[in-house]
Design a protein around this motif. Structure first.
Motif, short mmCIF file in Angstrom:
data_model
loop_
_atom_site.label_atom_id
_atom_site.label_comp_id
_atom_site.label_asym_id
_atom_site.label_seq_id
_atom_site.Cartn_x
_atom_site.Cartn_y
_atom_site.Cartn_z
N GLN A 155 6.85 -0.47 13.04
CA GLN A 155 8.03 -0.39 12.21
C GLN A 155 8.52 -1.79 11.82
OE1 GLN A 155 10.02 2.37 15.27
NE2 GLN A 155 11.04 2.93 13.37
N ARG A 156 8.54 -2.69 12.78
CA ARG A 156 8.99 -4.05 12.52
C ARG A 156 8.05 -4.77 11.57
NH1 ARG A 156 9.01 -6.86 17.77
NH2 ARG A 156 10.04 -8.52 16.61
N LEU A 157 6.74 -4.56 11.74
CA LEU A 157 5.76 -5.17 10.85
C LEU A 157 5.92 -4.65 9.43
CD1 LEU A 157 3.31 -6.94 10.27
CD2 LEU A 157 1.85 -5.08 11.10
N ALA A 158 6.09 -3.34 9.27
CA ALA A 158 6.27 -2.76 7.94
C ALA A 158 7.51 -3.34 7.27
CB ALA A 158 6.37 -1.24 8.03
N ALA A 159 8.61 -3.45 8.02
CA ALA A 159 9.83 -4.02 7.47
C ALA A 159 9.64 -5.48 7.07
CB ALA A 159 10.97 -3.87 8.47
N LEU A 160 8.90 -6.22 7.89
CA LEU A 160 8.64 -7.63 7.59
C LEU A 160 7.83 -7.78 6.32
CD1 LEU A 160 8.82 -10.60 8.50
CD2 LEU A 160 6.75 -10.21 9.84
N LEU A 161 6.81 -6.95 6.15
CA LEU A 161 5.98 -7.02 4.94
C LEU A 161 6.80 -6.71 3.69
CD1 LEU A 161 2.74 -5.19 6.17
CD2 LEU A 161 3.11 -7.66 5.94
N LEU A 162 7.70 -5.74 3.78
CA LEU A 162 8.50 -5.34 2.63
C LEU A 162 9.46 -6.44 2.19
CD1 LEU A 162 9.31 -1.68 3.66
CD2 LEU A 162 7.99 -2.38 1.64
N GLY A 163 9.78 -7.32 3.08
CA GLY A 163 10.73 -8.38 2.73
C GLY A 163 10.11 -9.61 2.14
N LYS A 164 8.82 -9.59 1.84
CA LYS A 164 8.14 -10.81 1.40
C LYS A 164 7.46 -10.71 0.03
CE LYS A 164 7.23 -12.65 6.04
NZ LYS A 164 7.97 -13.91 5.83
N GLY A 165 7.79 -9.68 -0.75
CA GLY A 165 7.20 -9.56 -2.08
C GLY A 165 5.94 -8.72 -2.08
N GLN A 166 5.37 -8.50 -3.28
CA GLN A 166 4.21 -7.62 -3.40
C GLN A 166 2.94 -8.26 -2.86
OE1 GLN A 166 3.38 -6.24 -7.35
NE2 GLN A 166 1.72 -4.88 -6.71
N ARG A 167 2.82 -9.58 -3.00
CA ARG A 167 1.61 -10.26 -2.53
C ARG A 167 2.02 -11.37 -1.56
NH1 ARG A 167 -3.28 -9.90 -4.93
NH2 ARG A 167 -2.28 -9.07 -6.81
N LEU A 168 1.59 -11.26 -0.32
CA LEU A 168 1.96 -12.21 0.72
C LEU A 168 0.81 -13.18 0.97
CD1 LEU A 168 3.38 -9.34 1.31
CD2 LEU A 168 3.81 -10.29 3.58
N HIS A 169 1.11 -14.46 0.95
CA HIS A 169 0.13 -15.48 1.31
C HIS A 169 0.48 -15.95 2.73
CE1 HIS A 169 -1.58 -15.66 -2.75
NE2 HIS A 169 -0.33 -15.52 -3.17
N GLU A 207 -1.74 -7.62 0.12
CA GLU A 207 -1.14 -7.04 -1.08
C GLU A 207 -0.52 -5.69 -0.72
OE1 GLU A 207 -2.38 -5.35 -5.52
OE2 GLU A 207 -3.87 -6.38 -4.26
N ILE A 208 0.73 -5.51 -1.10
CA ILE A 208 1.41 -4.25 -0.86
C ILE A 208 0.93 -3.23 -1.90
CG2 ILE A 208 3.64 -3.08 -0.64
CD1 ILE A 208 3.12 -5.29 1.43
N ARG A 209 0.34 -2.14 -1.43
CA ARG A 209 -0.17 -1.10 -2.33
C ARG A 209 0.78 0.11 -2.39
NH1 ARG A 209 -5.81 -1.27 -3.21
NH2 ARG A 209 -6.30 -3.40 -3.88
N ASP A 210 1.49 0.37 -1.31
CA ASP A 210 2.35 1.56 -1.25
C ASP A 210 3.64 1.18 -0.53
OD1 ASP A 210 3.57 4.01 -1.01
OD2 ASP A 210 1.92 4.98 0.06
N ALA A 211 4.59 0.62 -1.30
CA ALA A 211 5.85 0.17 -0.71
C ALA A 211 6.64 1.34 -0.13
CB ALA A 211 6.69 -0.57 -1.75
N ALA A 212 6.60 2.49 -0.81
CA ALA A 212 7.33 3.66 -0.31
C ALA A 212 6.78 4.11 1.04
CB ALA A 212 7.25 4.80 -1.32
N GLY A 213 5.46 4.06 1.18
CA GLY A 213 4.84 4.42 2.45
C GLY A 213 5.24 3.46 3.56
N LEU A 214 5.28 2.17 3.25
CA LEU A 214 5.72 1.18 4.24
C LEU A 214 7.17 1.40 4.64
CD1 LEU A 214 4.10 -2.19 3.05
CD2 LEU A 214 3.59 -0.92 5.13
N ARG A 215 8.00 1.78 3.67
CA ARG A 215 9.41 2.05 4.01
C ARG A 215 9.53 3.24 4.96
NH1 ARG A 215 10.45 0.08 -1.32
NH2 ARG A 215 10.01 2.11 -2.26
N ARG A 216 8.65 4.22 4.77
CA ARG A 216 8.66 5.38 5.69
C ARG A 216 8.27 4.95 7.10
NH1 ARG A 216 6.68 8.07 1.03
NH2 ARG A 216 4.51 7.79 1.72
N VAL A 217 7.25 4.06 7.18
CA VAL A 217 6.85 3.56 8.50
C VAL A 217 8.00 2.76 9.13
CG1 VAL A 217 5.27 2.03 9.74
CG2 VAL A 217 4.41 3.49 7.90
#
Length: 220
Positions: A155-169, A207-217
């Motif tokens: 859950q914490r990882l999904a939230a972290l990814l969502l806060g960094k834009g669509q493509r994370l370097h 690369e975030i492919r399914d932001a809605a799915g990550l939000r559910r996680v």
């Protein structure tokens, strides 16, 4: 390292200084030391004596708590216009540091010696600034404790990814450091996210492919 009279840059970042009496501003200007250090510099470490109260002018400082195993838990970051509550607490309690501070980028700060910090606390504007900072940081730390204690790592990882834009370097190690975990576990979770079509993984890039799915996680 040189003495710097606070000018427009410092006053713009720390408006509280404008409310100080002239004598207090002169004392700060005469005694504060300007320090510039490169990224990756350890400004302080556990059990070290506190050298002074920092005003960050540029860059950022990452404050972390390290375990004997080598794992690290990020506590907070100090950006321009902010300061470090652990430094404040050490000065107020005449105690050594109980965490580590490392610069994330090239960083410039003004370091106010202990005796001058204690003198400035007699000024209501500065004292209110310090304790308001304590209030804000404690709220942040309480949120961090809640996340670590009650939220699963996926859950914490999904939230972290969502806060960094669509493509994370970023690297898996960097994400693990931010979460206070280890790379192997984060890599395994990311692989699971990729298998579910939530992200696509490549070298030092996610690369975030399914932001809605990550939000559910993230919501559990």
């Amino acid at each position: 390292m040189s003495t710097l009279t606070p000018g427009d840059e410092l006053a713009a970042l720390y408006p509280v200084l404008a409310g100080l009496p002239d004598a207090a501003r002169r004392r700060l200007g005469n005694h504060a030391r300007r320090i510039t250090v490169p990224a990756g510099t350890a400004l302080f470490d556990e059990r070290q004596a506190c050298q002074g109260f920092p005003f960050v002018l540029a860059g950022s400082i990452r404050v972390i708590k390290a375990a004997p195993s080598g794992r690290e838990l990020p506590l907070y970051r100090v950006a321009p216009g902010e300061t470090c509550i652990i430094s404040s607490a050490c000065l107020l309690g005449h105690a050594a540091y109980n965490a580590r501070g490392v610069t994330e980028t090239d960083t410039t700060l003004l370091l106010l010696p202990d005796t001058d910090f204690q003198s400035l606390l007699a000024e209501p504007a500065f004292r209110d600034f310090v304790f308001q900072l304590f209030s804000e940081r404690i709220a942040d730390l309480m949120q961090l404790i809640e996340e670590v204690a009650f939220r699963k790592l996926d859950q914490r990882l999904a939230a972290l990814l969502l806060g960094k834009g669509q493509r994370l370097h970023t690297t898996h190690q960097q994400l693990a450091d931010e979460l206070g975990s280890v790379r192997e576990i984060v890599s395994r979770l990311l692989k699971g996210f990729a298998e579910q079509g939530l992200v696509a993984l490549s070298r030092e890039q996610i690369e975030i492919r399914d932001a809605a799915g990550l939000r559910r996680v993230a919501a559990g």
